[in-house]
Design a protein around this motif. Structure first.
Motif, PDB file in Angstrom:
ATOM      1  N   ASN A  21      56.320  53.612  35.488  1.00  0.00           N
ATOM      2  CA  ASN A  21      56.583  52.290  34.929  1.00  0.00           C
ATOM      3  C   ASN A  21      55.333  51.438  34.796  1.00  0.00           C
ATOM      4  N   SER A  22      54.178  52.045  35.045  1.00  0.00           N
ATOM      5  CA  SER A  22      52.901  51.404  34.752  1.00  0.00           C
ATOM      6  C   SER A  22      51.871  52.534  34.655  1.00  0.00           C
ATOM      7  N   PRO A  23      51.079  52.546  33.566  1.00  0.00           N
ATOM      8  CA  PRO A  23      50.269  53.735  33.252  1.00  0.00           C
ATOM      9  C   PRO A  23      49.353  54.253  34.347  1.00  0.00           C
ATOM     10  N   VAL A  24      48.679  53.347  35.066  1.00  0.00           N
ATOM     11  CA  VAL A  24      47.669  53.824  36.035  1.00  0.00           C
ATOM     12  C   VAL A  24      48.304  54.701  37.115  1.00  0.00           C
ATOM     13  N   ARG A  25      49.630  54.530  37.333  1.00  0.00           N
ATOM     14  CA  ARG A  25      50.314  55.304  38.379  1.00  0.00           C
ATOM     15  C   ARG A  25      50.434  56.782  38.020  1.00  0.00           C
ATOM     16  N   SER A 115      54.709  37.536  36.877  1.00  0.00           N
ATOM     17  CA  SER A 115      53.686  38.591  36.825  1.00  0.00           C
ATOM     18  C   SER A 115      52.343  37.984  36.431  1.00  0.00           C
ATOM     19  N   GLY A 116      51.294  38.707  36.711  1.00  0.00           N
ATOM     20  CA  GLY A 116      49.961  38.261  36.327  1.00  0.00           C
ATOM     21  C   GLY A 116      49.822  38.146  34.818  1.00  0.00           C
ATOM     22  N   THR A 117      50.480  39.069  34.107  1.00  0.00           N
ATOM     23  CA  THR A 117      50.425  39.023  32.640  1.00  0.00           C
ATOM     24  C   THR A 117      51.008  37.714  32.116  1.00  0.00           C
ATOM     25  N   GLU A 118      52.154  37.338  32.681  1.00  0.00           N
ATOM     26  CA  GLU A 118      52.760  36.055  32.258  1.00  0.00           C
ATOM     27  C   GLU A 118      51.820  34.896  32.556  1.00  0.00           C
ATOM     28  N   CYS A 142      36.993  43.600  31.989  1.00  0.00           N
ATOM     29  CA  CYS A 142      37.958  42.753  32.701  1.00  0.00           C
ATOM     30  C   CYS A 142      39.345  42.993  32.122  1.00  0.00           C
ATOM     31  N   TYR A 143      40.327  43.017  33.000  1.00  0.00           N
ATOM     32  CA  TYR A 143      41.725  43.199  32.581  1.00  0.00           C
ATOM     33  C   TYR A 143      42.510  41.991  33.032  1.00  0.00           C
ATOM     34  N   HIS A 144      43.314  41.486  32.119  1.00  0.00           N
ATOM     35  CA  HIS A 144      44.071  40.261  32.429  1.00  0.00           C
ATOM     36  C   HIS A 144      45.549  40.441  32.126  1.00  0.00           C
ATOM     37  N   GLY A 145      46.051  41.699  32.238  1.00  0.00           N
ATOM     38  CA  GLY A 145      47.426  41.937  31.862  1.00  0.00           C
ATOM     39  C   GLY A 145      47.520  42.367  30.402  1.00  0.00           C
ATOM     40  N   HIS A 146      48.744  42.565  29.940  1.00  0.00           N
ATOM     41  CA  HIS A 146      48.905  43.252  28.638  1.00  0.00           C
ATOM     42  C   HIS A 146      49.443  42.360  27.520  1.00  0.00           C
ATOM     43  N   GLY A 209      37.591  43.450  39.107  1.00  0.00           N
ATOM     44  CA  GLY A 209      38.228  44.485  39.940  1.00  0.00           C
ATOM     45  C   GLY A 209      38.955  45.514  39.106  1.00  0.00           C
ATOM     46  N   ASN A 210      38.778  45.446  37.794  1.00  0.00           N
ATOM     47  CA  ASN A 210      39.485  46.377  36.906  1.00  0.00           C
ATOM     48  C   ASN A 210      38.557  47.285  36.128  1.00  0.00           C
ATOM     49  N   MET A 211      37.306  47.291  36.519  1.00  0.00           N
ATOM     50  CA  MET A 211      36.351  48.291  36.028  1.00  0.00           C
ATOM     51  C   MET A 211      35.654  48.880  37.259  1.00  0.00           C
ATOM     52  N   LEU A 237      39.827  31.005  35.498  1.00  0.00           N
ATOM     53  CA  LEU A 237      39.490  32.069  36.449  1.00  0.00           C
ATOM     54  C   LEU A 237      40.751  32.876  36.698  1.00  0.00           C
ATOM     55  N   ASP A 238      40.700  34.129  36.319  1.00  0.00           N
ATOM     56  CA  ASP A 238      41.840  35.010  36.567  1.00  0.00           C
ATOM     57  C   ASP A 238      41.712  35.545  37.997  1.00  0.00           C
ATOM     58  N   GLU A 239      42.427  34.914  38.903  1.00  0.00           N
ATOM     59  CA  GLU A 239      42.383  35.283  40.324  1.00  0.00           C
ATOM     60  C   GLU A 239      43.644  36.021  40.752  1.00  0.00           C
ATOM     61  N   VAL A 240      44.258  36.677  39.797  1.00  0.00           N
ATOM     62  CA  VAL A 240      45.447  37.482  40.140  1.00  0.00           C
ATOM     63  C   VAL A 240      45.095  38.465  41.241  1.00  0.00           C
ATOM     64  N   MET A 241      43.906  39.059  41.152  1.00  0.00           N
ATOM     65  CA  MET A 241      43.490  40.034  42.174  1.00  0.00           C
ATOM     66  C   MET A 241      42.693  39.376  43.304  1.00  0.00           C
ATOM     67  N   THR A 242      41.808  38.444  42.973  1.00  0.00           N
ATOM     68  CA  THR A 242      40.893  37.880  43.975  1.00  0.00           C
ATOM     69  C   THR A 242      41.519  36.747  44.777  1.00  0.00           C
ATOM     70  N   GLY A 265      48.466  35.944  41.447  1.00  0.00           N
ATOM     71  CA  GLY A 265      49.556  36.914  41.523  1.00  0.00           C
ATOM     72  C   GLY A 265      49.383  37.735  42.786  1.00  0.00           C
ATOM     73  N   LYS A 266      49.895  38.951  42.763  1.00  0.00           N
ATOM     74  CA  LYS A 266      49.683  39.923  43.840  1.00  0.00           C
ATOM     75  C   LYS A 266      49.949  39.338  45.238  1.00  0.00           C
ATOM     76  N   VAL A 267      48.867  38.934  45.973  1.00  0.00           N
ATOM     77  CA  VAL A 267      49.048  38.472  47.353  1.00  0.00           C
ATOM     78  C   VAL A 267      50.098  37.367  47.445  1.00  0.00           C
ATOM     79  N   PHE A 398      37.894  53.574  38.060  1.00  0.00           N
ATOM     80  CA  PHE A 398      37.690  52.237  37.491  1.00  0.00           C
ATOM     81  C   PHE A 398      38.665  51.220  38.077  1.00  0.00           C
ATOM     82  N   GLU A 399      38.936  51.376  39.358  1.00  0.00           N
ATOM     83  CA  GLU A 399      39.779  50.397  40.047  1.00  0.00           C
ATOM     84  C   GLU A 399      39.109  50.013  41.358  1.00  0.00           C
ATOM     85  N   ALA A 400      39.405  48.830  41.848  1.00  0.00           N
ATOM     86  CA  ALA A 400      38.930  48.416  43.169  1.00  0.00           C
ATOM     87  C   ALA A 400      39.912  48.924  44.213  1.00  0.00           C
TER      88      ALA A 400
END
Ligand code: KE4
Length: 427
Positions: A21-25, A115-118, A142-146, A209-211, A237-242, A265-267, A398-400
């Motif tokens: 349900n998500s490509p990287v998986r 979601s981070g994308t939203e 940099c990745y900011h969702g789809h 964190g996406n490269m 600042l996209d801090e979804v990950m940071t 997002g995330k945390v 290419f992931e952290a």
């Protein structure tokens, strides 16, 4: 003999594109059969065949207090017992808004999404509505969702308009996004000189964190803030990950750069679907129902997801939480580097707070191009060898990676020892 994991993957592929349900998986970057997890506890996860792994993905960052933290599980159970969702305001959403605005001084107002994308998609729309401009600047790697406008790669020339990085994204939409080189302050300066009056917003991962992990250069951060201010562009600042990952105040606090808008997002969801965007009041007040920029969400502020996030954000405020996290991440990166160099392997690693990057390269990459020159095949070989040793790293070069408060010194030492064993037989 077909393992349960393999059977699940075979069956999933019949009904779910790529079986995931998500490509990287799907492990396409590293090869092999993706792991189907059945449970997690603390620093560990177990796959469908019952094999245990020390987990350095943590659901891509959310599991910062460890899997199934008893306080988080209880908060979710208690919230669920009161109601799984109302599609109406709840007191817990106000509590979350108050906590986010307390922890991140740049947040004058905030809206919850799922979601981070939203979050990033809406921050872009909000910046366009606020400025009346259309052009967006993002950075390669940099990745900011789809969302369509962010699935864009660099055009043929540095300052030309972006090209879709996904089919299904109309060229007309991609053309409104200009993609520049991460950490290139001069390139950013040149872009603003040429089209500053057109730029609605610049969106950037303050630590990429996406490269894999790439840290920002001071002059890059300073240029972002200075140029956006000078030209009236919105700095997102996209801090979804940071966010709440590199420090309690995210990367904005860690590096001292103040955004106009920030995405989270995330945390803040503790593993459940909760994310947010927020920032300057004058910008946020453009949002419906106050203003003309529309955004909505059935599940926004879902009380069960908010309960998981609130409890996680309370736990990360414990004294010494981030010092411990940073120590574990350093113990890992330093230990792996010593082990690799002992065996003459071109390897380096770095961490920022509780996130880290591993590179089969002699030098730490500071740009997308330098990340691309790291030895991907070597990483993939290391990834699978570590899986065999019961260590789950991100299934892509290419992931952290991420540590949690549940990772002990002994866990990290065991991971380093596993790597040392692998490196000792490395040809
Ligand atoms: P989601 O829509 O996946 O919740 O968030 C998108 C997003 C936005 N901004 C940043 C900085 C992000 O890292 C992400 C999502 N990160 C990836 C991990 N590299 C999620 C994993 C996945 O795509 O399955």
């Amino acid at each position: 003999m077909t393992t349960h994991n393999q059977q699940l993957f075979t069956d999933s592929q019949k009904l779910i594109p790529g079986g995931v349900n998500s490509p990287v998986r799907a492990f396409r970057s590293v090869g092999g059969t993706p792991l189907f997890f059945q449970r997690g506890l603390g620093a560990y996860v177990w796959d469908a065949d019952g094999k245990k792994y020390t987990d350095y993905v943590g659901s891509w960052g959310p599991m910062i207090v460890g899997h199934c933290h008893p306080d988080v599980v209880k908060a979710v159970q208690d919230a669920a017992a009161q109601g799984l969702g109302f599609g109406a305001p709840t007191a817990s959403e106000l509590e979350m808004a108050e906590l986010l605005c307390k922890l991140l001084p740049s947040l004058e107002m905030v809206r919850l999404v799922s979601s981070g994308t939203e979050a990033t998609m809406t921050a872009i729309r909000l910046a366009r509505g606020f400025t009346g401009r259309s052009r967006i600047i993002k950075f390669e790697g940099c990745y900011h969702g789809h969302s369509d406008g962010l699935l864009v790669k660099a055009g043929s020339g540095a300052l030309t308009f972006g090209q879709p990085s996904s089919s299904g994204v109309p060229a007309e939409i991609a053309a409104l996004t200009t993609v520049l080189a991460y950490n290139d302050a001069a390139g950013l300066e040149k872009c603003f000189a040429e089209m500053g009056h057109e730029i609605a917003a610049v969106i950037v991962e303050p630590v990429a964190g996406n490269m894999n992990l790439v840290t920002p250069k001071r002059e890059f951060l300073d240029a972002l803030r200075k140029l956006c201010t000078q030209h009236g562009a919105v700095l997102i600042l996209d801090e979804v990950m940071t966010g709440f990952r590199v420090s309690l105040q995210g990367a904005q606090g860690y590096y001292g750069v103040k955004p106009d808008l920030v995405t989270l997002g995330k945390v803040m969801g503790g593993g459940l679907p909760a994310a947010a965007f927020g920032g300057r009041r004058d910008i946020m007040q453009c949002l419906s129902p106050l203003g003309a920029v529309y955004q909505a969400g059935t599940l926004s502020g879902n009380p069960v997801a908010v309960a998981a996030g609130l409890t996680t954000l309370k736990l990360v405020q414990a004294p010494g939480f981030y010092e411990y996290l940073a120590q574990r991440a350093r113990q890992l990166t330093e230990g792996l580097t010593i082990a690799a160099h002992k065996h003459g392997i071109a390897f380096c690693a770095q961490s920022v707070g509780g996130m880290f990057g591993l590179y089969f390269s002699k030098t730490l990459p500071t740009s997308y191009d330098e990340v691309m020159s790291c030895d991907k095949a070597a990483f993939n070989r290391f990834f699978h060898a570590m899986l065999d040793e019961g260590v789950y790293l991100a299934p892509s070069a290419f992931e952290a990676g991420f540590v949690s408060a549940a990772h002990t010194e002994a866990d990290i030492a065991a991971t380093v020892a596993a790597a040392d064993k692998i490196f000792s037989g490395w040809r």
